[in-house]
Design a protein around this motif. Structure first.
Motif, PDB file in Angstrom:
ATOM      1  N   ARG A  74      33.839  12.008  28.577  1.00  0.00           N
ATOM      2  CA  ARG A  74      34.509  13.237  28.133  1.00  0.00           C
ATOM      3  C   ARG A  74      35.134  13.952  29.335  1.00  0.00           C
ATOM      4  O   ARG A  74      34.479  14.163  30.371  1.00  0.00           O
ATOM      5  N   MET A  75      36.406  14.333  29.190  1.00  0.00           N
ATOM      6  CA  MET A  75      37.115  15.119  30.196  1.00  0.00           C
ATOM      7  C   MET A  75      37.406  16.502  29.627  1.00  0.00           C
ATOM      8  O   MET A  75      37.832  16.628  28.478  1.00  0.00           O
ATOM      9  N   GLU A  76      37.175  17.507  30.452  1.00  0.00           N
ATOM     10  CA  GLU A  76      37.436  18.883  30.023  1.00  0.00           C
ATOM     11  C   GLU A  76      37.807  19.719  31.238  1.00  0.00           C
ATOM     12  O   GLU A  76      37.138  19.670  32.279  1.00  0.00           O
ATOM     13  N   ASP A  77      38.895  20.480  31.119  1.00  0.00           N
ATOM     14  CA  ASP A  77      39.362  21.340  32.214  1.00  0.00           C
ATOM     15  C   ASP A  77      39.547  20.563  33.511  1.00  0.00           C
ATOM     16  O   ASP A  77      39.248  21.063  34.607  1.00  0.00           O
ATOM     17  N   GLY A  78      40.033  19.333  33.384  1.00  0.00           N
ATOM     18  CA  GLY A  78      40.325  18.527  34.558  1.00  0.00           C
ATOM     19  C   GLY A  78      39.127  17.851  35.196  1.00  0.00           C
ATOM     20  O   GLY A  78      39.287  17.180  36.216  1.00  0.00           O
TER      21      GLY A  78
END
Length: 386
Positions: free
Chosen positions: A21-25
């Motif tokens: 999971r990727m979030e806010d870079g």
């Protein structure tokens, strides 16, 4: 963004079927069977290989643009007015648009180092950048990653024709020692102007800044090491690996990192001495090995990193062992392993999705490349530059 069902290679030697999971870079979580969040984009990577972006520690990217774009062939990292210029900063050679124009993400690169050429004895410091953007200040991951030095014959070719020193190996090694000794003895005095050259080198002899030394033979590498016995705090990194056989006990004993670089000219007589079996033998004895690509004053091949990995695969036959040489090891040597270079929770989401393992199959191609969680290349994008 949730990448599901892919085979995750963390760049540290571990491989597993997991989700990412990727979030806010950033990489927020890695694990099995992660459930999509409301509104979250999901990419099904079933049958695909998910890897860290390649980290090229020494490069010319962002220094030279194409012949029609951005100050063509400007060579702004190649100061030739004085062979001793440790006070220079590779950061100022970098142009974000020139790097972005090369579409390095299409070849798996998400991070590159920019520093002085091999044409000076002490050339200045190296800075690390992401590969897509415009503003160097925003693209820079770290400045002053290390001091660039060279004891190669390129010094004689650069200055000897003028004529100007250095014209001999005697001068090169005598002054390599002399400048370090002056820096070790240097003390600032209130009533005297500061010596910027010695202040820059003092960081090296005090162990605050790694010293990256380009050598064109095993003999020159050993001569560098012999001189550095007088400066025990110096953190040496050897560049090129030319002529190393794996029998260098001093490299093994002190675990001196080696960054392997290919030559722009396939007929380069020094590069012809690169022995992949010797490099592999050093690695098997615990020596950190990293790869870099062509390092010249002209456009180099964007495929150099992966080709180096493939050459090592011919010896080791273990992609989980070779991948760190393209990712986490160079990131650590450049001091950015707390930012990028591996797939770990809390690091930047510099992620490349491959159709197959590029170290094992020539059919492998990139499906998507993410830099800090943003797509900078995806399959089908037009290639814009040689």
């Amino acid at each position: 963004m949730l990448i599901k069902n892919g085979r995750i290679h963390d760049g540290l030697g571990n491989v597993a079927h997991q989700d990412l999971r990727m979030e806010d870079g950033m990489i927020r979580s890695i694990g099995a069977d992660l459930a999509p969040l409301p509104g979250e984009e999901v990419f099904d990577a079933a049958g695909m290989e998910v890897m860290p972006g390649f980290v090229q520690p020494i490069s010319i990217w962002g220094v030279n643009g194409s012949m029609t774009e951005i100050r063509p062939s400007s060579n702004d990292n190649d100061e030739r007015s004085n062979p001793i210029m440790p006070e220079l900063d590779g950061f100022y050679a970098f142009n974000g648009r020139a790097a972005t124009y090369q579409q390095l993400g299409a070849f798996g690169l998400t991070c590159c180092g920019v520093g002085p050429t091999d044409n000076n004895l002490f050339g200045g410091t190296i800075a690390m950048f992401c590969v897509d953007g415009v503003n160097p200040y925003r693209m820079c991951l770290k400045r002053s990653c290390g001091m660039m030095a060279s004891v190669t014959s390129s010094l004689k070719r650069t200055y000897g024709a003028r004529p100007q020193a250095p014209q001999t190996r005697m001068w090169i090694f005598a002054n390599f020692d002399l400048q370090l000794r002056k820096a070790a003895e240097y003390k600032e005095e209130a009533d005297k102007p500061k010596d910027d050259k010695l202040l820059a080198l003092k960081q090296v002899v005090d162990g605050e800044l790694p010293l990256f030394v380009s050598c064109d033979s095993a003999n020159s590498a050993r001569q560098v090491w012999d001189i550095l016995q007088n400066y025990p705090k110096v953190k040496l990194v050897l560049l090129n690996g030319f002529g190393l056989t794996g029998e260098e006990d001093w490299i093994v004993e002190h675990k001196i990192p080696v960054i392997v670089r290919v030559a722009s000219n396939p007929l380069d007589k020094d590069a012809m001495t690169l022995d992949w079996n010797g490099i592999a033998k050093l690695w098997k004895q615990g020596v950190p090995v990293a790869f870099s690509g062509t390092y010249t004053n002209s456009l180099g091949a964007r495929e150099d990193m992966i080709w180096n990995g493939i050459e090592m695969m011919k010896v080791l036959h273990d992609s989980a062992a070779v991948l760190p040489m393209l990712t986490s090891v160079p990131a650590k040597l450049m001091g950015v392993d707390d930012i990028t270079g591996s797939l770990r929770e809390g690091l930047r989401a510099d992620v490349v999705i491959w159709s197959a393992n590029p170290l094992e199959s020539y059919q492998a191609h990139i499906v998507r490349t993410y830099q800090a969680g943003q797509v900078i290349y995806q399959e089908g994008d037009a290639m814009k530059c040689m």
